[in-house]
Design a protein around this motif. Structure first.
Motif, PDB file in Angstrom:
ATOM      1  N   LEU A  77      95.157  51.231  29.103  1.00 43.54           N
ATOM      2  CA  LEU A  77      94.605  50.825  29.454  1.00 43.54           C
ATOM      3  C   LEU A  77      94.484  49.748  29.938  1.00 43.54           C
ATOM      4  CD1 LEU A  77      91.986  49.211  27.933  1.00 43.54           C
ATOM      5  CD2 LEU A  77      93.185  47.614  27.067  1.00 43.54           C
ATOM      6  N   THR A  78      96.014  49.564  30.425  1.00 44.40           N
ATOM      7  CA  THR A  78      96.755  48.177  31.056  1.00 44.40           C
ATOM      8  C   THR A  78      96.744  48.503  32.603  1.00 44.40           C
ATOM      9  OG1 THR A  78      98.668  49.358  31.434  1.00 44.40           O
ATOM     10  CG2 THR A  78      98.798  47.400  29.544  1.00 44.40           C
ATOM     11  N   ASP A  79      96.449  50.322  33.332  1.00 42.18           N
ATOM     12  CA  ASP A  79      96.934  51.370  34.011  1.00 42.18           C
ATOM     13  C   ASP A  79      95.607  50.822  34.422  1.00 42.18           C
ATOM     14  OD1 ASP A  79      96.928  51.592  35.869  1.00 42.18           O
ATOM     15  OD2 ASP A  79      97.451  54.352  35.054  1.00 42.18           O
ATOM     16  N   VAL A  80      94.745  51.128  34.005  1.00 43.37           N
ATOM     17  CA  VAL A  80      93.052  50.516  34.793  1.00 43.37           C
ATOM     18  C   VAL A  80      92.842  49.286  35.231  1.00 43.37           C
ATOM     19  CG1 VAL A  80      89.983  50.514  33.950  1.00 43.37           C
ATOM     20  CG2 VAL A  80      92.165  52.560  33.164  1.00 43.37           C
ATOM     21  N   LEU A  81      93.077  48.326  34.220  1.00 49.19           N
ATOM     22  CA  LEU A  81      93.135  46.917  34.441  1.00 49.19           C
ATOM     23  C   LEU A  81      93.701  46.260  35.452  1.00 49.19           C
ATOM     24  CD1 LEU A  81      92.663  45.679  30.660  1.00 49.19           C
ATOM     25  CD2 LEU A  81      91.065  45.938  31.902  1.00 49.19           C
ATOM     26  N   PHE A  82      94.618  46.988  35.749  1.00 49.86           N
ATOM     27  CA  PHE A  82      95.713  46.899  36.632  1.00 49.86           C
ATOM     28  C   PHE A  82      95.188  47.015  38.468  1.00 49.86           C
ATOM     29  CE2 PHE A  82      99.351  48.006  39.798  1.00 49.86           C
ATOM     30  CZ  PHE A  82     100.179  46.466  39.983  1.00 49.86           C
ATOM     31  N   GLN A  83      94.882  48.294  38.217  1.00 50.81           N
ATOM     32  CA  GLN A  83      94.184  48.952  39.634  1.00 50.81           C
ATOM     33  C   GLN A  83      93.155  47.569  39.792  1.00 50.81           C
ATOM     34  OE1 GLN A  83      93.107  53.225  39.338  1.00 50.81           O
ATOM     35  NE2 GLN A  83      95.053  53.586  38.486  1.00 50.81           N
ATOM     36  N   ARG A  84      91.525  46.957  38.466  1.00 49.09           N
ATOM     37  CA  ARG A  84      90.766  46.909  38.942  1.00 49.09           C
ATOM     38  C   ARG A  84      90.387  45.439  38.949  1.00 49.09           C
ATOM     39  NH1 ARG A  84      85.994  49.984  38.306  1.00 49.09           N
ATOM     40  NH2 ARG A  84      86.251  51.790  38.752  1.00 49.09           N
ATOM     41  N   TRP A  85      91.760  44.675  38.176  1.00 46.79           N
ATOM     42  CA  TRP A  85      91.548  43.056  38.600  1.00 46.79           C
ATOM     43  C   TRP A  85      92.420  42.962  39.035  1.00 46.79           C
ATOM     44  CZ3 TRP A  85      91.140  41.544  32.351  1.00 46.79           C
ATOM     45  CH2 TRP A  85      89.815  42.095  32.103  1.00 46.79           C
ATOM     46  N   VAL A  86      93.621  44.182  39.767  1.00 48.39           N
ATOM     47  CA  VAL A  86      94.471  42.708  40.090  1.00 48.39           C
ATOM     48  C   VAL A  86      95.101  44.188  41.820  1.00 48.39           C
ATOM     49  CG1 VAL A  86      97.302  42.865  40.822  1.00 48.39           C
ATOM     50  CG2 VAL A  86      95.999  42.434  38.066  1.00 48.39           C
ATOM     51  N   GLY A  87      94.498  45.103  41.220  1.00 49.12           N
ATOM     52  CA  GLY A  87      94.911  45.473  43.019  1.00 49.12           C
ATOM     53  C   GLY A  87      97.010  45.685  43.348  1.00 49.12           C
ATOM     54  N   THR A  88      96.733  44.511  44.033  1.00 47.80           N
ATOM     55  CA  THR A  88      98.463  45.040  44.843  1.00 47.80           C
ATOM     56  C   THR A  88      98.895  43.737  44.661  1.00 47.80           C
ATOM     57  OG1 THR A  88      97.179  44.860  47.429  1.00 47.80           O
ATOM     58  CG2 THR A  88      98.824  43.458  47.216  1.00 47.80           C
ATOM     59  N   PRO A  89      99.598  44.063  43.505  1.00 45.45           N
ATOM     60  CA  PRO A  89     100.663  43.843  42.927  1.00 45.45           C
ATOM     61  C   PRO A  89     101.229  41.653  43.544  1.00 45.45           C
ATOM     62  CG  PRO A  89     101.921  45.160  43.211  1.00 45.45           C
ATOM     63  CD  PRO A  89     100.742  45.570  43.977  1.00 45.45           C
ATOM     64  N   ILE A  90     100.838  41.111  43.806  1.00 45.94           N
ATOM     65  CA  ILE A  90     101.346  40.096  44.680  1.00 45.94           C
ATOM     66  C   ILE A  90     102.477  39.162  43.857  1.00 45.94           C
ATOM     67  CG2 ILE A  90     101.437  37.649  45.445  1.00 45.94           C
ATOM     68  CD1 ILE A  90      99.684  39.396  47.376  1.00 45.94           C
ATOM     69  N   PRO A  91     103.517  38.934  43.460  1.00 47.18           N
ATOM     70  CA  PRO A  91     104.909  38.656  43.151  1.00 47.18           C
ATOM     71  C   PRO A  91     104.060  37.282  42.597  1.00 47.18           C
ATOM     72  CG  PRO A  91     105.570  39.257  45.301  1.00 47.18           C
ATOM     73  CD  PRO A  91     103.787  39.170  45.476  1.00 47.18           C
ATOM     74  N   ILE A  92     104.320  37.050  41.711  1.00 48.66           N
ATOM     75  CA  ILE A  92     103.835  35.902  40.862  1.00 48.66           C
ATOM     76  C   ILE A  92     104.986  35.197  40.574  1.00 48.66           C
ATOM     77  CG2 ILE A  92     102.296  36.397  39.411  1.00 48.66           C
ATOM     78  CD1 ILE A  92     104.136  35.858  36.923  1.00 48.66           C
ATOM     79  N   ASP A  93     104.983  32.788  40.618  1.00 49.44           N
ATOM     80  CA  ASP A  93     105.997  32.175  40.709  1.00 49.44           C
ATOM     81  C   ASP A  93     106.433  32.312  39.233  1.00 49.44           C
ATOM     82  OD1 ASP A  93     105.776  31.207  42.671  1.00 49.44           O
ATOM     83  OD2 ASP A  93     104.133  29.963  43.004  1.00 49.44           O
ATOM     84  N   GLY A  94     107.877  32.885  39.086  1.00 48.33           N
ATOM     85  CA  GLY A  94     108.330  33.183  37.535  1.00 48.33           C
ATOM     86  C   GLY A  94     108.420  32.491  36.601  1.00 48.33           C
ATOM     87  N   LEU A  95     109.467  32.835  36.091  1.00 48.67           N
ATOM     88  CA  LEU A  95     110.087  31.507  34.844  1.00 48.67           C
ATOM     89  C   LEU A  95     111.621  31.290  35.762  1.00 48.67           C
ATOM     90  CD1 LEU A  95     109.559  32.627  31.487  1.00 48.67           C
ATOM     91  CD2 LEU A  95     108.735  30.626  32.131  1.00 48.67           C
ATOM     92  N   ASP A  96     111.664  30.651  36.596  1.00 45.81           N
ATOM     93  CA  ASP A  96     112.585  29.889  37.083  1.00 45.81           C
ATOM     94  C   ASP A  96     113.929  29.313  36.338  1.00 45.81           C
ATOM     95  OD1 ASP A  96     111.564  29.658  39.309  1.00 45.81           O
ATOM     96  OD2 ASP A  96     111.190  27.255  39.101  1.00 45.81           O
TER      97      ASP A  96
END
Lengths: 354, 365, 311
Positions: free
Chosen positions: C109-128
């Motif tokens: 499920l996470t693989d499918v959702l990642f491909q469909r909703w995200v695609g290119t994995p832009i890094p997020i501003d994580g927890l500092d």
């Protein structure tokens, strides 16, 4: 007694169904943001006879089989982008089976597309060669392209394609050597095979040609998905004194994040990674398979279904160094890089990688 | 009276297969929601899935080929679970069998085919048996939970495969691909007549299933295994070595998976061991899927035969479904997960129904 | 190379990395400890971690706030907990196998959702990282222990909380009772399934947090991001002899092994194919450690046995 138990069991079952249904509905609701992926839709049932009579008037039909997701920002995306660019210049129908890392399943898909009478079936994975060797002779009228590879098994309907990833690696190695004041560069890789190894070896060679004193350490983390490990690999490089980083495969996004946080220059490969961190990506080596695909398609249309090996290089435009304009590169370094590209293209420079 | 009793008894396999079948249908129902959520028409998708798995003679042949490792692993699962041992190590045992038999094929390539093929299958079984016996011994003599140790053995086998295919047995050539060269033609599993890609492995797998059934039902060995699975204390009291039987069960279970590994190498279209893309690319996750097949078949080796066929058809059809409605193939993995959850959840209901049937018979008799 | 490894700066790198890598293990194994003490084996936390990881990435990238990511991981973890509780407590499904089902569901499920909703994995501003006042300034020690992201501190705090809950509260007493002697507990009026429902929910939320701890400090999601960490976390519960402090020790040990292997690679001590062998280290260590500890201490008597008052 039994009936009572049964009734007790029905209500949870209903509950389960509704829970699942709710989950499913939630997914449906959210999916509105997802992009549509199917290209021109194929006729649902295609008989062989129909294909034979209509093949001349139909658009050129291309099937792509790839081992990872077509939007992986890496290997599989490179071929998908290429067929998309092809579709902008000519009438094509494209179908994709991606994520087929199981070779036997890919074999099934390759056969399926051949059976459906596609004009060109692209088996985009080195590991697909074994089955392709068995399948291609069964469909002498279908053209197959296989990459990255350099072998056509002596079959008249198989073309192979590969890329001199070491050339792009070499150019970026030369740039990297000039950028590294600490004379210490880190490389994050998945497994030491295929294009990844070519790129890394070319990169090391390029660094060494510019400045043999620069140390290049390579950490193959044995995973394509373990972002945490890729991140820690980059963090360790930085802590050990590296001031330039590069890496290959999907999980390096974690390493790019480290480079971004530390303000350290990064070199990308396989696709343009500027969007991931516009501040620090110096350049990316990008595969432009459409250059090769155009040749293959022209051949197929003129009746030559294969038998040739095509190699994407800096010279033929199949391999391009795409700079990030936002990264201010010293004009002298840029000139040096362009000179290196020209040298590799006219073969006055050799990467020394075999 | 007797005929009625027999009729009732004959219904039990119907329940044993019927309930899991219903739960698979339920799972596919949830799957259709997922398909719709990703913009695919579930009806078209499932139609293509069915046609892809069972639509014509080639599809059925592909399904049968796919079901070979599922059946072998599934039979191994039956043996282990009946002994009260949970074997999640099918993946690693497949790899161990594949690696050892590949090394054998590389070592003695000139052996005539009639000898080499059986030798390789036995060596493959041996590899799997070793990989199963290790967690077996750790459980029996040291008390290590076998679920965890078999999972860890999977990880170790995966890295071992990668290690070997990065150097020692990698195909020589310009582009380094994580695979061996094409192995000797003497090691090719013979194709069955009929012009499909169905090979002799299906006969091996069915044979193993039948043998396992007979062993479990009719031999003292099977009796001991089941006794240990039923009640360890009672088995011990009856003078059996619980520990030896646990090791044996996991070794046998591993051996079945090991044979599957050898068949995956020598029966594949590429006739080689491939590690490119990770261990699951080679095993096709049969080590996990075989568990589902076995559960589906009610942990009965004979019923695991049709169960593997149905499940194999679902997996093969999944590829066609992906091609037809263009959904990511990972959706099939998710669907698998839902099927597992549904099938395993239906078990108690099935057991209660079976019990109800046998006990009512007994009451009347 | 080896001389480079045994320097203060190198050891600081390894130890700080140890703590970061230990955190996901710790969240997951603490939750699993609670569950197992109540008699529930949850092998599905690998899948729940993946779901938690994806949802935290997705929420954080959409809202721009990593804390929304934490919240999303908790929520999806809780939903998965409800599912698991229903399957195991109500339907009495075999816990090991249904866990494998949850794993496959999460993986796909996470693989499918990642491909469909995200695609290119832009890094997020994580927890500092939060530098703890004063302590962070201590040379070496501060760098190793007190310059981490808040999830690291939270995980350590939860070790204390879990210990107190299990040993000093009525809820903890109930957990232990239903894990050791569910029939007796039932006779005493303790609801076995309600107690287990709570531990399952807590355990799955913690697994979700573990997923978030793999995303928020590291910036992105990828398919199969967890790479078997969830299964190792289950093994750590056995390693830790069903005690939170034991899970803590085990998590640190595994973080340490990963960090050392990583530093070996970074310094070029191992390279090429050899690194496949060092990559086996965590799995082999798990087996060895289980072999050492297994006989020493018994598992909760009712572990993985469904409770049915009617037998």
């Amino acid at each position: 007694m039994l009936t009572i138990k049964k009734r007790a069991r029905t209500s949870p079952a209903v509950l389960a169904m509704s829970l699942f249904a709710a989950l499913g509905l939630a997914a449906t609701g959210c999916s509105s943001s997802s992009e549509s992926t199917s290209e021109t839709l194929a006729p649902e049932v295609t008989t062989e006879a129909a294909v034979e009579t209509t093949v001349a008037v139909e658009p050129f039909r291309i099937a792509v089989i790839s081992p990872s997701a077509k939007n992986d920002s890496a290997f599989s995306q490179s071929i998908f982008d290429a067929v998309t660019r092809i579709s902008e210049t000519m009438e094509v129908e494209i179908q994709v089976s991606d994520g087929l890392f199981v070779v036997e399943e890919a074999a099934k898909a390759i056969r399926g597309y051949a059976e459906d009478g596609f004009d060109l079936v692209i088996a985009h994975g080195s590991q697909y060669g074994g089955p392709l060797q068995e399948i291609a002779p069964d469909y002498p009228d279908v053209a197959f392209a296989w990459g990255t590879a350099v072998d056509t098994f002596g079959l008249a309907n198989v073309s192979s394609y590969s890329v001199r990833a070491d050339q792009g690696g070499y150019v970026m190695g030369v740039i990297a050597a000039t950028l590294s004041a600490a004379k210490n560069i880190g490389v994050v890789g998945p497994v030491e095979v295929g294009d990844a190894k070519l790129f890394v070896d070319g990169f090391k060679s390029g660094v060494g040609s510019k400045d043999p004193d620069v140390k290049v350490n390579v950490n193959y983390i044995k995973s394509f998905g373990d972002v945490a490990l890729a991140t820690e690999a980059a963090t360790a490089f930085v802590a050990n004194g590296a001031d330039v980083l590069t890496g290959t495969a999907q999980m390096v996004v974690g390493a790019i994040a480290v480079a971004k946080a530390e303000g350290i220059p990064w070199f990308g490969t396989q696709s343009n990674q500027t969007a991931l961190a516009p501040e620090i990506v110096v350049a990316s080596q990008v595969y432009h398979w459409e250059v090769i695909l155009a040749t293959i398609i022209a051949d197929v249309k003129s009746g030559v279904l294969g038998g040739k090996t095509h190699i994407a290089t800096l010279a033929n435009g199949g391999l391009v160094i795409e700079y990030n304009d936002a990264f201010k590169l010293d004009p002298e370094v840029k000139a040096l890089a362009d000179k290196t590209i020209a040298g590799l293209a006219d073969q006055t420079i050799n990467t020394g990688v075999k | 009276m007797t005929t009625k009793l027999n009729a009732r008894h004959r219904l039990i396999p119907l329940v044993s297969m019927g309930i899991p079948l219903l739960s698979v249908i339920g799972a596919l129902g949830i799957g259709s929601l997922l398909l719709a959520a990703f913009g695919a028409n579930p009806f078209v998708g499932y139609r293509e899935m069915f046609l892809g798995g069972f639509g014509d003679i080639d599809a059925i042949a592909d399904t049968l080929v796919k079901s070979i490792p599922l059946l072998l692993v599934g039979v191994g699962i039956c043996l282990a679970f009946r002994t009260g041992v949970v074997n999640i190590g099918g993946e690693g045992q497949i790899l161990a069998g594949a690696i050892l038999s590949t090394l054998a094929a590389l070592a003695i390539p000139n052996t005539p085919r009639v000898f080499l093929v059986p030798i390789l299958l036995i060596v493959g079984g041996l590899g799997g048996a070793i990989w199963g016996a290790i967690p077996g011994a750790l459980k029996a003599y040291v008390g290590v939970n076998e679920i965890l140790s078999t999972i860890m053995m999977n990880i170790v086998a995966g890295h071992l495969l990668s290690f070997l295919l990065e150097g020692l047995i990698i195909e020589p050539g310009e582009i380094r691909i994580q695979q061996t060269k094409r192995l000797t033609e003497n090691s090719d599993i013979p194709l069955l007549p009929g012009g499909t890609r169905l090979h002799f492995g299906i006969i091996v797998a069915v044979f193993v299933a039948v043998v396992a059934y007979v062993v479990l039902k009719r031999t003292t060995l099977g009796m001991r295994l089941r006794a240990v699975g039923h009640n360890q204390d009672a088995a011990r009291y009856a003078g059996m070595s619980v520990q030896n039987n646990i090791v044996l069960a996991l070794a046998l279970s591993g051996a079945c998976a090991g044979v599957a590994g050898a068949l995956l190498v020598f029966g594949s279209e590429s006739h080689r061991l491939i590690g490119e893309g990770g261990a699951a690319a080679f095993t096709q996750s049969a080590g996990f899927n075989g568990i589902v097949a076995a559960l589906f078949g009610g942990l009965n080796p004979l019923l695991t035969i049709p169960a593997s066929f149905l499940f194999g058809g679902m997996l093969i059809g999944g590829i066609e479904m992906q091609r037809a409605v263009q959904v990511p193939s990972a959706l099939i993995i998710a669907l698998n997960g839902i099927v597992v959850i549904f099938v395993v959840s239906s078990f108690r209901l099935k057991r209660k129904l079976e019990q109800a049937m046998t006990s009512s018979d007994r009451d009347r008799a | 190379m080896w001389s480079e490894f045994f320097t203060v700066s190198s050891l600081v790198v390894v130890l700080a990395s140890t703590i970061r890598l230990a955190t996901p293990f710790l969240f997951a194994s603490l939750g699993e400890t609670l569950g197992q003490r109540s008699g529930v084996l949850n092998l599905g936390i690998e899948g729940v971690m993946l779901i938690g990881a994806f949802s935290s990435y997705y929420a954080a990238s959409k809202t721009g706030s990593p804390w929304m990511g934490v919240l999303a991981a908790l929520v999806t973890g809780c939903v998965m907990g409800l599912l698991y509780a229903f399957v195991t407590l109500v339907l009495h499904a075999e816990q090991g196998i249904s866990g494998i089902g949850v794993f496959l569901l999460g993986l796909g499920l996470t693989d499918v959702l990642f491909q469909r909703w995200v695609g290119t994995p832009i890094p997020i501003d994580g927890l500092d990282p939060w530098n703890i006042p004063f302590l962070a300034d201590i040379p070496t020690v501060g760098e190793i222990f007190f310059q981490h992201n808040p999830l690291v501190y939270l995980s350590v705090l939860l070790v204390v909380v879990a210990t107190v809950v299990i040993n000093r509260t009525t809820f903890g007493l109930n957990i232990r009772a239903v894990g050791e002697a569910p029939d007796a507990a039932d006779t005493l009026g303790i609801s076995v399934n309600r107690t287990r429902l709570f531990t399952i929910l807590i355990g799955n939320c913690m697994a979700g947090l573990a997923g978030a701890a793999l995303v928020l400090p590291f910036g992105t999601f990828q398919q199969n991001l967890t790479s078997g960490r969830g299964f190792i976390a289950v093994a750590l519960v056995y390693f830790g002899a069903w005690r939170p402090i034991g899970a803590f020790a085990g998590s640190l040990l595994f973080g340490f092994v990963l960090a050392v292997v990583n530093q070996f690679g970074a310094l070029g001590i191992v390279s090429g194919a050899t690194s496949s062998l060092t990559a086996m280290a965590p799995a082999i260590l798990t087996i060895v450690v289980l072999a050492i500890v297994s006989r020493r201490i018994g598992q909760p008597a009712a572990l993985s046995k469904p409770f049915d008052r009617n037998g």
